[in-house]
Design a protein around this motif. Sequence first.
Motif, PDB file in Angstrom:
ATOM      1  N   ARG A  26      32.393  60.385  30.081  1.00 58.16           N
ATOM      2  CA  ARG A  26      33.242  61.676  30.159  1.00 58.16           C
ATOM      3  C   ARG A  26      34.446  61.323  29.213  1.00 58.16           C
ATOM      4  O   ARG A  26      34.528  60.257  28.774  1.00 58.16           O
ATOM      5  CB  ARG A  26      33.690  61.902  31.544  1.00 58.16           C
ATOM      6  N   PRO A  27      35.340  62.241  29.255  1.00 58.59           N
ATOM      7  CA  PRO A  27      36.492  61.980  28.108  1.00 58.59           C
ATOM      8  C   PRO A  27      37.077  60.674  28.818  1.00 58.59           C
ATOM      9  O   PRO A  27      37.321  60.455  29.931  1.00 58.59           O
ATOM     10  CB  PRO A  27      37.202  63.298  28.593  1.00 58.59           C
ATOM     11  N   GLY A  28      37.632  59.988  27.755  1.00 60.55           N
ATOM     12  CA  GLY A  28      38.262  58.637  28.132  1.00 60.55           C
ATOM     13  C   GLY A  28      37.295  57.461  28.607  1.00 60.55           C
ATOM     14  O   GLY A  28      37.939  56.589  29.048  1.00 60.55           O
ATOM     15  N   GLU A  29      36.120  57.764  28.452  1.00 60.73           N
ATOM     16  CA  GLU A  29      35.256  56.622  28.885  1.00 60.73           C
ATOM     17  C   GLU A  29      34.302  56.125  27.660  1.00 60.73           C
ATOM     18  O   GLU A  29      34.047  56.958  26.778  1.00 60.73           O
ATOM     19  CB  GLU A  29      34.195  57.242  29.870  1.00 60.73           C
ATOM     20  N   VAL A  30      33.554  55.136  28.117  1.00 57.20           N
ATOM     21  CA  VAL A  30      32.764  54.289  26.819  1.00 57.20           C
ATOM     22  C   VAL A  30      31.526  53.770  27.669  1.00 57.20           C
ATOM     23  O   VAL A  30      31.473  53.088  28.482  1.00 57.20           O
ATOM     24  CB  VAL A  30      33.621  53.218  26.441  1.00 57.20           C
ATOM     25  N   LEU A  31      30.508  53.955  26.712  1.00 59.60           N
ATOM     26  CA  LEU A  31      29.240  53.414  27.310  1.00 59.60           C
ATOM     27  C   LEU A  31      29.054  51.953  26.599  1.00 59.60           C
ATOM     28  O   LEU A  31      29.139  52.060  25.225  1.00 59.60           O
ATOM     29  CB  LEU A  31      27.896  54.329  26.922  1.00 59.60           C
ATOM     30  N   VAL A  32      28.927  50.786  27.486  1.00 62.23           N
ATOM     31  CA  VAL A  32      28.644  49.675  26.857  1.00 62.23           C
ATOM     32  C   VAL A  32      27.453  49.001  27.154  1.00 62.23           C
ATOM     33  O   VAL A  32      27.137  49.013  28.193  1.00 62.23           O
ATOM     34  CB  VAL A  32      30.076  48.742  27.249  1.00 62.23           C
ATOM     35  N   ARG A  33      26.777  48.504  26.223  1.00 62.01           N
ATOM     36  CA  ARG A  33      25.560  47.777  26.339  1.00 62.01           C
ATOM     37  C   ARG A  33      25.923  46.159  26.632  1.00 62.01           C
ATOM     38  O   ARG A  33      26.448  45.526  25.860  1.00 62.01           O
ATOM     39  CB  ARG A  33      24.744  47.814  25.029  1.00 62.01           C
ATOM     40  N   LEU A  34      25.639  45.878  27.906  1.00 60.85           N
ATOM     41  CA  LEU A  34      26.400  44.555  28.246  1.00 60.85           C
ATOM     42  C   LEU A  34      25.531  43.336  27.615  1.00 60.85           C
ATOM     43  O   LEU A  34      24.239  43.466  27.532  1.00 60.85           O
ATOM     44  CB  LEU A  34      26.359  44.456  29.838  1.00 60.85           C
ATOM     45  N   GLY A  35      26.130  42.292  27.221  1.00 54.75           N
ATOM     46  CA  GLY A  35      25.580  41.150  26.797  1.00 54.75           C
ATOM     47  C   GLY A  35      25.627  39.983  27.792  1.00 54.75           C
ATOM     48  O   GLY A  35      24.665  39.039  27.736  1.00 54.75           O
ATOM     49  N   ALA A  36      26.640  39.816  28.570  1.00 56.36           N
ATOM     50  CA  ALA A  36      26.770  38.631  29.505  1.00 56.36           C
ATOM     51  C   ALA A  36      27.678  39.110  30.584  1.00 56.36           C
ATOM     52  O   ALA A  36      28.579  39.889  30.578  1.00 56.36           O
ATOM     53  CB  ALA A  36      27.517  37.533  28.940  1.00 56.36           C
ATOM     54  N   SER A  37      27.607  38.454  31.907  1.00 50.55           N
ATOM     55  CA  SER A  37      28.240  39.024  32.822  1.00 50.55           C
ATOM     56  C   SER A  37      28.569  37.648  33.849  1.00 50.55           C
ATOM     57  O   SER A  37      27.670  36.696  34.078  1.00 50.55           O
ATOM     58  CB  SER A  37      27.974  39.878  33.886  1.00 50.55           C
ATOM     59  N   GLY A  38      29.744  37.200  33.943  1.00 46.79           N
ATOM     60  CA  GLY A  38      30.335  35.893  34.758  1.00 46.79           C
ATOM     61  C   GLY A  38      29.835  36.588  36.327  1.00 46.79           C
ATOM     62  O   GLY A  38      29.785  37.469  36.884  1.00 46.79           O
ATOM     63  N   VAL A  39      29.779  35.185  36.968  1.00 51.24           N
ATOM     64  CA  VAL A  39      29.734  35.558  38.528  1.00 51.24           C
ATOM     65  C   VAL A  39      30.939  35.124  39.047  1.00 51.24           C
ATOM     66  O   VAL A  39      31.228  33.789  38.976  1.00 51.24           O
ATOM     67  CB  VAL A  39      28.469  34.779  39.103  1.00 51.24           C
ATOM     68  N   CYS A  40      31.737  35.727  39.809  1.00 51.25           N
ATOM     69  CA  CYS A  40      33.226  35.404  40.241  1.00 51.25           C
ATOM     70  C   CYS A  40      33.226  35.539  41.791  1.00 51.25           C
ATOM     71  O   CYS A  40      32.497  36.163  42.321  1.00 51.25           O
ATOM     72  CB  CYS A  40      34.144  36.427  39.603  1.00 51.25           C
ATOM     73  N   ARG A  41      34.365  34.452  42.213  1.00 50.94           N
ATOM     74  CA  ARG A  41      34.312  34.604  43.705  1.00 50.94           C
ATOM     75  C   ARG A  41      34.523  36.004  44.184  1.00 50.94           C
ATOM     76  O   ARG A  41      34.384  36.321  45.283  1.00 50.94           O
ATOM     77  CB  ARG A  41      35.536  33.664  44.043  1.00 50.94           C
ATOM     78  N   SER A  42      35.502  36.659  43.314  1.00 52.26           N
ATOM     79  CA  SER A  42      35.675  38.141  43.923  1.00 52.26           C
ATOM     80  C   SER A  42      34.685  38.941  44.320  1.00 52.26           C
ATOM     81  O   SER A  42      34.721  39.996  45.065  1.00 52.26           O
ATOM     82  CB  SER A  42      36.852  38.767  43.019  1.00 52.26           C
ATOM     83  N   ASP A  43      33.402  38.650  43.524  1.00 52.22           N
ATOM     84  CA  ASP A  43      32.161  39.469  43.636  1.00 52.22           C
ATOM     85  C   ASP A  43      31.645  39.165  45.252  1.00 52.22           C
ATOM     86  O   ASP A  43      31.374  39.910  45.842  1.00 52.22           O
ATOM     87  CB  ASP A  43      31.292  39.030  42.891  1.00 52.22           C
ATOM     88  N   TYR A  44      31.775  38.003  45.420  1.00 51.89           N
ATOM     89  CA  TYR A  44      31.286  37.458  46.776  1.00 51.89           C
ATOM     90  C   TYR A  44      32.356  38.230  47.930  1.00 51.89           C
ATOM     91  O   TYR A  44      31.820  38.305  48.992  1.00 51.89           O
ATOM     92  CB  TYR A  44      31.346  36.024  47.068  1.00 51.89           C
ATOM     93  N   ASN A  45      33.363  38.334  47.734  1.00 53.96           N
ATOM     94  CA  ASN A  45      34.357  38.815  48.606  1.00 53.96           C
ATOM     95  C   ASN A  45      33.892  40.530  48.741  1.00 53.96           C
ATOM     96  O   ASN A  45      34.035  40.793  50.075  1.00 53.96           O
ATOM     97  CB  ASN A  45      35.835  38.949  48.066  1.00 53.96           C
ATOM     98  N   ALA A  46      33.379  40.867  48.142  1.00 50.30           N
ATOM     99  CA  ALA A  46      32.651  42.325  48.461  1.00 50.30           C
ATOM    100  C   ALA A  46      31.355  42.070  49.086  1.00 50.30           C
ATOM    101  O   ALA A  46      30.733  43.243  50.069  1.00 50.30           O
ATOM    102  CB  ALA A  46      32.191  43.037  47.356  1.00 50.30           C
ATOM    103  N   ILE A  47      30.691  41.040  49.003  1.00 56.65           N
ATOM    104  CA  ILE A  47      29.306  40.754  49.923  1.00 56.65           C
ATOM    105  C   ILE A  47      29.626  40.337  51.098  1.00 56.65           C
ATOM    106  O   ILE A  47      28.928  40.859  52.220  1.00 56.65           O
ATOM    107  CB  ILE A  47      28.517  39.923  48.973  1.00 56.65           C
ATOM    108  N   ASP A  48      30.807  39.565  51.171  1.00 49.50           N
ATOM    109  CA  ASP A  48      30.824  38.997  52.655  1.00 49.50           C
ATOM    110  C   ASP A  48      31.872  39.646  53.513  1.00 49.50           C
ATOM    111  O   ASP A  48      32.077  39.519  54.789  1.00 49.50           O
ATOM    112  CB  ASP A  48      31.351  37.431  52.909  1.00 49.50           C
TER     113      ASP A  48
END
Length: 374
Positions: A26-48
């Motif tokens: 939408r306005p002010g937004e961007v579609l990005v084709r991802l190349g890589a993603s790190g795995v961060c402790r903060s991701d786990y905070n959402a899981i536990d």
Amino acid sequence: MKIRAAVLEATHGLHHMQVLDLAPPRPGEVLVRLGASGVCRSDYNAIDGTTESPCPVVLGHEGAGVVEAVGPGVTRVVPGDHVSLSWTPSCGACEDCVRGIPQLCATVWPTMDLAGLMDGTSRLSRDGERVYHYCFLSTFAEATVVPERSCVPIPKDVPMEVAALVGCAVTTGVGAVWKTAGVRPGDRVAVIGCGGVGLSAMLAAMAVGAAPVIAVDTTQARLDAARELGATAGVLWAGSPEATAEAVREVSSGGVDYAIEATGHGEAMQAAVLSTRKRGTAVLIGIPREDVVLTVPAKTIPRMERRIIGSIYGSAYPEHDFLTTLNVYRSGRLPLEKLITHRLPLDEVNQGLELMLSGAATRVVLDTTTQGAS
Ligand SMILES: [Zn+2]
Ligand SMILES: [Zn+2]
């Protein structure tokens, strides 16, 4: 469009690869084709459940990719640009942004809790059901739609896996040393907690000529990793904040100028303060649980002119600081690629999280371009 993404169905659950619908930007937004993603402790905070996050959700907030399309009004990037993604798309207009602390933007933080984009709504869905975003980015996917202000254009010679890490761990650690603390040549530095953030801080301290640079951790394997990256000495957690700080003071000839705390544990924070010498500063990066209280010998604060300061996202202004970090990396003085110990396809995100939790990995990076079996 249809994308493959790792979906977390419920708190305490596992990720499952699914095909989702991704609505156009939408306005002010961007579609990005991802190349890589790190795995961060903060991701786990959402899981536990440490941080509340509505499900189903696509996690991941440390990513990089190539701009594929832009929504109406977007001026910062064009299709084909390589971008590192920032999870604080600051508004640029609130009081905090105007007074120069965009990492604390008064608009972004409350909006992040809505688990959508800046208008609170999702671009992700499956069969008409809403799927939530995470930190505006949701990088555990082949592609994502993000706010324009999350997109920081980067040189095309930077590997996607390095650009991804700059989006969170590296900026958090490097920024704490360069921006929040302002470490200078000859400063004595200790880093408590040698995961991806702590070791990023350590590399940043060494890059500006800090010495000695002392690594502190509860596991010998992590200390070994820190020594391999160039730490002057390693101090194993000695059972208490006092004993650990004593050991740090011993190997630093009487205490450090900066103790960077990257775990968020109360005792580690205490050790950070106790490790400092006169006029020394404890820099607290790790996010503690809600109920943690920091107790320190108050008399030493004025008597030694000790300081305690906080740092979120490396006090970074991503649009500027990502490039500074990457330019030092490109010069060879900040070997960020050495932080990456494991590379996995996106489909193996559950293993990636396990590796991170076990302490076996410094940083796990997911290749979001590989096609898995599922
Ligand atoms: Zn992170
Ligand atoms: Zn703002």
